[in-house]
Design a protein around this motif. Structure first.
Motif, PDB file in Angstrom:
ATOM      1  N   ASP A  38     -48.191  51.320 -16.220  1.00  0.00           N
ATOM      2  CA  ASP A  38     -48.420  52.763 -16.183  1.00  0.00           C
ATOM      3  C   ASP A  38     -48.321  53.308 -17.605  1.00  0.00           C
ATOM      4  N   CYS A  39     -49.204  54.269 -17.942  1.00  0.00           N
ATOM      5  CA  CYS A  39     -49.257  54.772 -19.314  1.00  0.00           C
ATOM      6  C   CYS A  39     -49.470  56.273 -19.363  1.00  0.00           C
ATOM      7  N   ILE A  40     -48.955  56.869 -20.424  1.00  0.00           N
ATOM      8  CA  ILE A  40     -49.262  58.250 -20.772  1.00  0.00           C
ATOM      9  C   ILE A  40     -49.815  58.236 -22.189  1.00  0.00           C
ATOM     10  N   ILE A  41     -51.049  58.708 -22.339  1.00  0.00           N
ATOM     11  CA  ILE A  41     -51.726  58.689 -23.630  1.00  0.00           C
ATOM     12  C   ILE A  41     -51.879  60.124 -24.118  1.00  0.00           C
ATOM     13  N   LYS A 144     -56.712  50.848  -7.154  1.00  0.00           N
ATOM     14  CA  LYS A 144     -55.916  50.031  -8.074  1.00  0.00           C
ATOM     15  C   LYS A 144     -55.750  50.677  -9.443  1.00  0.00           C
ATOM     16  N   PHE A 145     -56.514  51.740  -9.686  1.00  0.00           N
ATOM     17  CA  PHE A 145     -56.454  52.431 -10.978  1.00  0.00           C
ATOM     18  C   PHE A 145     -56.606  53.916 -10.719  1.00  0.00           C
ATOM     19  N   PHE A 146     -55.577  54.688 -11.076  1.00  0.00           N
ATOM     20  CA  PHE A 146     -55.531  56.115 -10.780  1.00  0.00           C
ATOM     21  C   PHE A 146     -55.288  56.832 -12.108  1.00  0.00           C
ATOM     22  N   ALA A 147     -56.318  57.513 -12.610  1.00  0.00           N
ATOM     23  CA  ALA A 147     -56.213  58.151 -13.921  1.00  0.00           C
ATOM     24  C   ALA A 147     -56.394  59.660 -13.810  1.00  0.00           C
ATOM     25  N   VAL A 148     -55.672  60.382 -14.642  1.00  0.00           N
ATOM     26  CA  VAL A 148     -55.807  61.834 -14.725  1.00  0.00           C
ATOM     27  C   VAL A 148     -56.119  62.189 -16.172  1.00  0.00           C
ATOM     28  N   ASP A 149     -57.312  62.740 -16.406  1.00  0.00           N
ATOM     29  CA  ASP A 149     -57.686  63.170 -17.739  1.00  0.00           C
ATOM     30  C   ASP A 149     -57.272  64.626 -17.927  1.00  0.00           C
ATOM     31  N   ASP A 150     -56.898  64.989 -19.146  1.00  0.00           N
ATOM     32  CA  ASP A 150     -56.390  66.340 -19.426  1.00  0.00           C
ATOM     33  C   ASP A 150     -55.254  66.699 -18.464  1.00  0.00           C
ATOM     34  N   ALA A 151     -54.342  65.773 -18.296  1.00  0.00           N
ATOM     35  CA  ALA A 151     -53.244  65.955 -17.337  1.00  0.00           C
ATOM     36  C   ALA A 151     -52.409  67.191 -17.651  1.00  0.00           C
ATOM     37  N   ASP A 152     -52.182  67.459 -18.932  1.00  0.00           N
ATOM     38  CA  ASP A 152     -51.386  68.630 -19.293  1.00  0.00           C
ATOM     39  C   ASP A 152     -52.052  69.931 -18.844  1.00  0.00           C
ATOM     40  N   VAL A 153     -53.380  69.985 -18.948  1.00  0.00           N
ATOM     41  CA  VAL A 153     -54.121  71.175 -18.530  1.00  0.00           C
ATOM     42  C   VAL A 153     -54.129  71.299 -17.008  1.00  0.00           C
ATOM     43  N   LEU A 154     -54.401  70.201 -16.326  1.00  0.00           N
ATOM     44  CA  LEU A 154     -54.442  70.225 -14.859  1.00  0.00           C
ATOM     45  C   LEU A 154     -53.094  70.608 -14.265  1.00  0.00           C
ATOM     46  N   PHE A 155     -52.028  70.056 -14.816  1.00  0.00           N
ATOM     47  CA  PHE A 155     -50.702  70.345 -14.267  1.00  0.00           C
ATOM     48  C   PHE A 155     -50.280  71.774 -14.569  1.00  0.00           C
ATOM     49  N   LYS A 156     -50.716  72.305 -15.708  1.00  0.00           N
ATOM     50  CA  LYS A 156     -50.435  73.698 -16.036  1.00  0.00           C
ATOM     51  C   LYS A 156     -51.111  74.626 -15.031  1.00  0.00           C
ATOM     52  N   LYS A 157     -52.264  74.176 -14.499  1.00  0.00           N
ATOM     53  CA  LYS A 157     -53.008  74.966 -13.510  1.00  0.00           C
ATOM     54  C   LYS A 157     -52.559  74.649 -12.081  1.00  0.00           C
ATOM     55  N   THR A 173     -50.575  51.184  -7.170  1.00  0.00           N
ATOM     56  CA  THR A 173     -51.668  51.359  -8.117  1.00  0.00           C
ATOM     57  C   THR A 173     -51.129  51.500  -9.530  1.00  0.00           C
ATOM     58  N   GLN A 174     -52.025  51.480 -10.491  1.00  0.00           N
ATOM     59  CA  GLN A 174     -51.680  51.732 -11.890  1.00  0.00           C
ATOM     60  C   GLN A 174     -52.052  53.164 -12.224  1.00  0.00           C
ATOM     61  N   TYR A 175     -51.117  53.900 -12.804  1.00  0.00           N
ATOM     62  CA  TYR A 175     -51.366  55.290 -13.181  1.00  0.00           C
ATOM     63  C   TYR A 175     -51.525  55.406 -14.694  1.00  0.00           C
ATOM     64  N   GLU A 196     -41.745  53.083 -14.949  1.00  0.00           N
ATOM     65  CA  GLU A 196     -41.449  52.808 -16.356  1.00  0.00           C
ATOM     66  C   GLU A 196     -42.680  52.961 -17.249  1.00  0.00           C
ATOM     67  N   PRO A 197     -43.254  54.159 -17.295  1.00  0.00           N
ATOM     68  CA  PRO A 197     -44.478  54.359 -18.079  1.00  0.00           C
ATOM     69  C   PRO A 197     -44.275  54.153 -19.573  1.00  0.00           C
ATOM     70  N   LEU A 198     -45.315  53.667 -20.215  1.00  0.00           N
ATOM     71  CA  LEU A 198     -45.321  53.497 -21.662  1.00  0.00           C
ATOM     72  C   LEU A 198     -46.050  54.689 -22.278  1.00  0.00           C
TER      73      LEU A 198
END
Length: 207
Positions: A38-41, A144-157, A173-175, A196-198
């Motif tokens: 799991d990752c946060i970029i 198996k792969f769950f991605a959120v682009d612009d997560a900071d914007v989406l969560f703010k909304k 799944t992998q987030y 344990e996201p990286l």
């Protein structure tokens, strides 16, 4: 693109679109995402976060398989959906992967019918994806792969509730979250669904 053990069909398509050299973000994250962690970029706009998500989705799936969705990518707007669909059209050319973009302006019955025929990748806005899965009863356990682009914007909304709802239907799944900055809300949601996201955080000035 000089990335370790990259799918040759993906590499061929990238080369045809002049993506021969991986940028710093792609170099740093490729092996980790490929490992299944799991990752946060977090990086400024224009640094290639969306392209990084697309490349890693294609690498992760490799080829068509079964009839159920294996990758789910959430984006903010219809325009973002169309942009990401265009990237998949370019870079998944030689893999045969099946993908579809769904958004509020689309025909939900048409979209559901297309997905029921077999779709490896769904790209969509959170509300539309939630509406489709709740009404059609599609199986999310194959994701198996769950991605959120612009997560900071989406969560703010306040779209984080939909992400949590969808994640509750996924067995394992992998987030991956991509964002401009790691906000408190991003950390809270990551803590709830990730293992344990990286963190990959760019120190570049967003200006």
């Amino acid at each position: 693109m000089e990335l370790k053990k990259i799918n040759p069909n993906l590499q061929k398509a990238l080369a045809e679109h002049n993506l021969v050299h991986a940028n710093e973000l792609q170099q740093e994250t490729f092996s980790t995402i490929k490992s299944g962690a799991d990752c946060i970029i977090a990086a400024p706009d224009g640094s290639g976060k969306t392209t990084t998500l697309v490349i890693n989705t294609i690498q992760k799936l490799g080829k068509p398989e079964g009839e159920s969705t294996r990758a789910l990518l959430l984006v903010e707007t219809k325009e973002d959906v169309l942009e990401m669909v265009e990237l998949f059209a370019k870079y998944a050319t030689y893999t045969g992967l099946r993908f579809i973009g769904v958004h509020e302006k689309g025909d939900i019955d048409f979209d559901k019918n297309q997905i029921s025929l077999g779709m490896d990748i769904i790209i969509g806005t959170p509300e539309k994806v939630n509406q489709m899965f709740s009404s059609a009863g599609f199986n999310l356990n194959t994701v198996k792969f769950f991605a959120v682009d612009d997560a900071d914007v989406l969560f703010k909304k306040r779209q984080d509730s939909i992400v949590l709802r969808l994640s509750a239907s996924v067995a394992k799944t992998q987030y991956v979250f991509a964002c401009s900055q790691v906000t408190e809300r991003v950390e809270i949601i990551a803590d709830k669904i990730m293992t344990e996201p990286l963190f990959f955080e760019s120190e570049e000035d967003q200006a």
